[in-house]
Write an enzyme that holds these catalytic residues in place. Structure first.
Site, PDB file in Angstrom:
ATOM      1  N   TRP A 102       0.819  -1.210   0.000  1.00 21.73           N
ATOM      2  CA  TRP A 102       0.000   0.000   0.000  1.00 21.73           C
ATOM      3  C   TRP A 102       0.853   1.260   0.000  1.00 21.73           C
ATOM      4  CZ3 TRP A 102      -4.233  -1.191  -1.967  1.00 21.73           C
ATOM      5  CH2 TRP A 102      -4.841  -2.417  -1.702  1.00 21.73           C
ATOM      6  N   ASP A 172      -1.347   7.005   6.241  1.00 20.65           N
ATOM      7  CA  ASP A 172      -2.458   6.172   5.804  1.00 20.65           C
ATOM      8  C   ASP A 172      -2.740   5.191   6.936  1.00 20.65           C
ATOM      9  OD1 ASP A 172      -4.188   4.324   4.707  1.00 20.65           O
ATOM     10  OD2 ASP A 172      -2.871   3.731   3.054  1.00 20.65           O
ATOM     11  N   LYS A 196     -12.592  -1.128   7.209  1.00 17.93           N
ATOM     12  CA  LYS A 196     -11.918  -2.058   8.112  1.00 17.93           C
ATOM     13  C   LYS A 196     -12.484  -1.931   9.531  1.00 17.93           C
ATOM     14  CE  LYS A 196      -8.774  -2.375   4.715  1.00 17.93           C
ATOM     15  NZ  LYS A 196      -8.616  -3.505   3.802  1.00 17.93           N
TER      16      LYS A 196
END
Length: 361
Positions: A102, A172, A196
């Site tokens: 990511w 992030d 999430k």
């Protein structure tokens, strides 16, 4: 209904209490006679949900008053582009920590807007451990530092962050926001896709220091401009009404379960249980991530061979366990144990793993 244990990496499990409330209100939101799916985003009902959800997040994370809370669309992937679009100006450099898949995607997007420096990387370790954050050598003209707090694919997570720098720190936190206590004031901007720990896919939370917004150029398209969204209280255009409503319910659920500190204690107990099962298996199971970098959210592991893993997945699905297949880029096995996953569900997984080991060791 069929009972399953949902260990999907995202979109992930939602608390049953939240799902029950959604079901109860889906046809009539709080006596309005309208569904949440059809109310106007300009209505007083949604204005209340929007403002209340922002305040709930501020309360749970102890967000200082000099920060704005935004609800945007497009997931973390859009944030990979919005961050450099807003803050990486000509002549400056964006410093990135390369910790995995990511972080790599964020780096690739930033390079489309300007110069990027990789100031720490664990690529040589195949991202099984996290790069150190101390003694970073930042290039002259660094506009910001960017890091990814939790990498879902390899199953790694920062336990601690760097000391405050002279340049903005951007993170992030899509896969571990609200899973543990953090000091928001250590960061200048935090972004997180909701799917999430916060709610469903469709909304992304951005927490940004107000002072940082003053640096944004007026030439950026309004829809991609953080300042525009902050000035309009996340109502610049039609927001993801249903997703924000669910985030509201999830935040109330966290609040009722001891807040972020209560959830953190719960998460540590869950992760410890599964890691002890892996480590105590006499090498039948082995963890993918370096022990010092292990994630509380995504437990990655393998068995001794590929055929055995296929059989593990087949039997786990037959026994009601969903989402244990690892990401296609890493393979192997993964249990994502976000906030809504209970200790009892983790205990059931641990017992299944031990039983599988007895039969196939």
């Amino acid at each position: 209904m069929k009972t399953v244990h949902n260990f999907n990496a995202g979109p992930a499990a939602l608390p049953p209490e939240v799902l029950q409330q959604i079901q109860e209100e889906i046809l009539d939101l709080q006596g309005t006679g309208l569904s949440i799916l059809e109310i106007s985003h300009r209505s007083k009902e949604y204005e209340k949900i929007n403002g209340e959800t922002q305040q709930l997040l501020k309360d749970l994370l102890n967000i200082p008053h000099e920060y704005e809370v935004l609800f945007l669309q497009g997931g973390a992937s859009t944030q990979f582009a919005m961050v450099p679009m807003n803050f990486l100006k000509s002549g400056s450099v964006a410093s990135y920590i390369h910790s995995g898949t990511w972080a790599g995607k964020a780096i690739a997007e930033a390079r489309k807007f300007g110069e990027v420096a990789i100031v720490a990387s664990s690529e040589k370790d195949h991202f099984k451990k996290l790069p150190a954050l101390d003694n970073l050598k930042l290039p002259s003209g660094t506009a910001y530092i960017h890091l990814t707090s939790n990498e879902t694919i390899a199953g790694t997570q920062y336990k601690y962050f760097m000391e405050p720098q002279d340049v903005p720190l951007i993170a992030d936190m899509s896969s571990d926001i609200l899973s543990r206590t953090i000091d928001v004031s250590d960061f200048d901007l935090i972004y997180a896709g909701a799917q999430k720990n916060l709610g469903p896919s469709g909304v992304t939370v951005v927490i940004v220091r107000s002072e940082l917004l003053k640096r944004i150029s007026t030439t950026i398209p309004d829809i991609m401009n953080y300042r525009i969204h902050a000035d309009s209280r996340s109502l610049y255009h039609t927001p993801p009404v249903f997703a924000v409503y669910i985030v509201n319910l999830v935040l109330k659920w966290i609040q009722a379960n001891g807040g972020v500190r209560g959830v953190e204690l719960w998460n540590r107990a869950k992760a410890d249980l599964i890691y002890r099962t892996i480590d105590g298996s006499d090498n039948f199971y082995s963890g993918l991530a370096d022990r010092d970098s292990r994630s509380l959210m995504n437990v990655t592991f393998r068995t001794s061979n590929e055929e055995l893993e296929k059989h593990f997945l087949l039997e786990s699905e037959r026994n009601g366990f969903v989402g244990l297949r690892g990401h296609r880029e890493a393979g192997h096995l993964r249990a994502s144990i976000y906030n809504a996953i209970t200790y009892d569900q983790c205990k059931a997984l641990s017992e299944f793993m031990k039983d599988f080991q007895k039969r196939f060791a």
